[in-house]
Design an enzyme around this catalytic site. Structure first.
Site, PDB file in Angstrom:
ATOM      1  CG  ASP A  98      -7.264  -3.222  -3.075  1.00  6.72           C
ATOM      2  OD1 ASP A  98      -7.877  -2.163  -2.837  1.00  6.72           O
ATOM      3  OD2 ASP A  98      -6.165  -3.496  -2.560  1.00  6.72           O
ATOM      4  CB  SER A 154      -0.967  -0.039   1.195  1.00  5.60           C
ATOM      5  OG  SER A 154      -1.980   0.924   1.076  1.00  5.60           O
ATOM      6  CG  HIS A 196      -5.962  -2.411   0.569  1.00 10.34           C
ATOM      7  ND1 HIS A 196      -5.240  -2.079  -0.550  1.00 10.34           N
ATOM      8  CD2 HIS A 196      -5.416  -1.692   1.589  1.00 10.34           C
ATOM      9  CE1 HIS A 196      -4.308  -1.193  -0.225  1.00 10.34           C
ATOM     10  NE2 HIS A 196      -4.386  -0.954   1.072  1.00 10.34           N
TER      11      HIS A 196
END
Length: 255
Positions: free
Chosen positions: A200, A122, A227
């Site tokens: 995601d 991320s 995610h």
């Protein structure tokens, strides 16, 4: 202010990975190195005979990221690599300090392997890709005989690849380039492995990061998830296979 703590080996047992090539791991926003090490437990197991994964904490205090408190609510304090997700010009010095602290601590723990790669999730993936672009810029300037020093990581600029789990584009400006050149005008040419969860919500932004990379040097692994870092054997095996393939092609050199 001193950089926050790092995370490497967390017990006193003899560690067989000390001589292996090292991969610097950057957590997502609102977690920390300890949490990310746990999230990466399956990929660590897959790579344990080939790489030593070292986990660094980001410089900025943060609230917990999405879904973090459900499992890791007592694992704070939580950290981030950027003071705010919308930041386009990061505090490079603070990021460099945290990375240098994690590397130095791992050296003190007895590790001797070359630093060959980056792995991020991320926000950490976005920073990892941006660090790789900075290195690319630096190498290009060296080839042009311009001689340029850019801070704390100048002496440790030999990453060969980055593994990017759910990283968003565009790339951040970490420096080492022409003052008039923004990262969105450049393609990252060094090898990258992009890992996208097809469920995601941020998938299209993750594809933006893939588009920031030269197609011939970027690899894509997709899995049926949201995610998070994949932990199912078949999903992680696909990522590990791409890393091992890079090694077999000589990308990692002798490190």
């Amino acid at each position: 202010m001193s950089p926050p703590r790092f995370s490497g080996r967390q017990d006193g047992r003899t560690d067989p990975t000390t001589a292996l090539p090292r991969v610097l791991c950057l957590h997502g926003g609102g977690t920390n190195a300890r949490i990310f090490r746990t999230q990466c437990r399956v990929i660590r197991a897959h790579l344990a005979d080939s790489f030593r994964l070292v986990f660094a904490d980001g410089p900025f205090p943060s609230g917990p990221g999405p879904d973090v408190t459900a499992v890791y609510g007592d694992w704070g304090p939580f950290r981030a690599w950027l003071p705010h997700p919308a930041v386009k010009d990061p505090d490079v010095d603070k990021i460099d300090e945290c990375i240098a602290a994690a590397m130095a601590a791992d050296d003190r723990a007895g590790a001797t392997g070359a630093w060959v790669g980056l792995l991020g999730f991320s926000q950490g993936a976005r920073v990892a890709a941006s660090l790789l672009l900075r290195q690319q810029r630096h190498q290009q300037r060296q080839k042009a005989s311009l001689g340029f020093a850019y801070g704390a990581t100048n002496a440790i600029s030999e990453y060969r690849f980055a593994v990017l789990f759910a990283g968003r584009g565009p790339l951040l400006d970490m420096g080492a380039g022409d003052d008039n050149t923004r990262p969105e005008a450049e393609l990252l040419e060094l090898p990258t492995i992009h890992v996208h969860g097809l469920q995601d919500p941020g998938l299209e932004m993750h594809r933006d990061l893939l588009r920031c990379c030269l197609g011939s040097s970027a690899r894509l692994v997709q899995w049926d998830g949201d995610h998070r870092v994949p932990i199912r054997r078949k999903d992680v095996s696909a990522v590990a296979a791409e890393i091992r393939d890079l090694a077999s092609r000589g990308i990692l050199g002798d490190g």
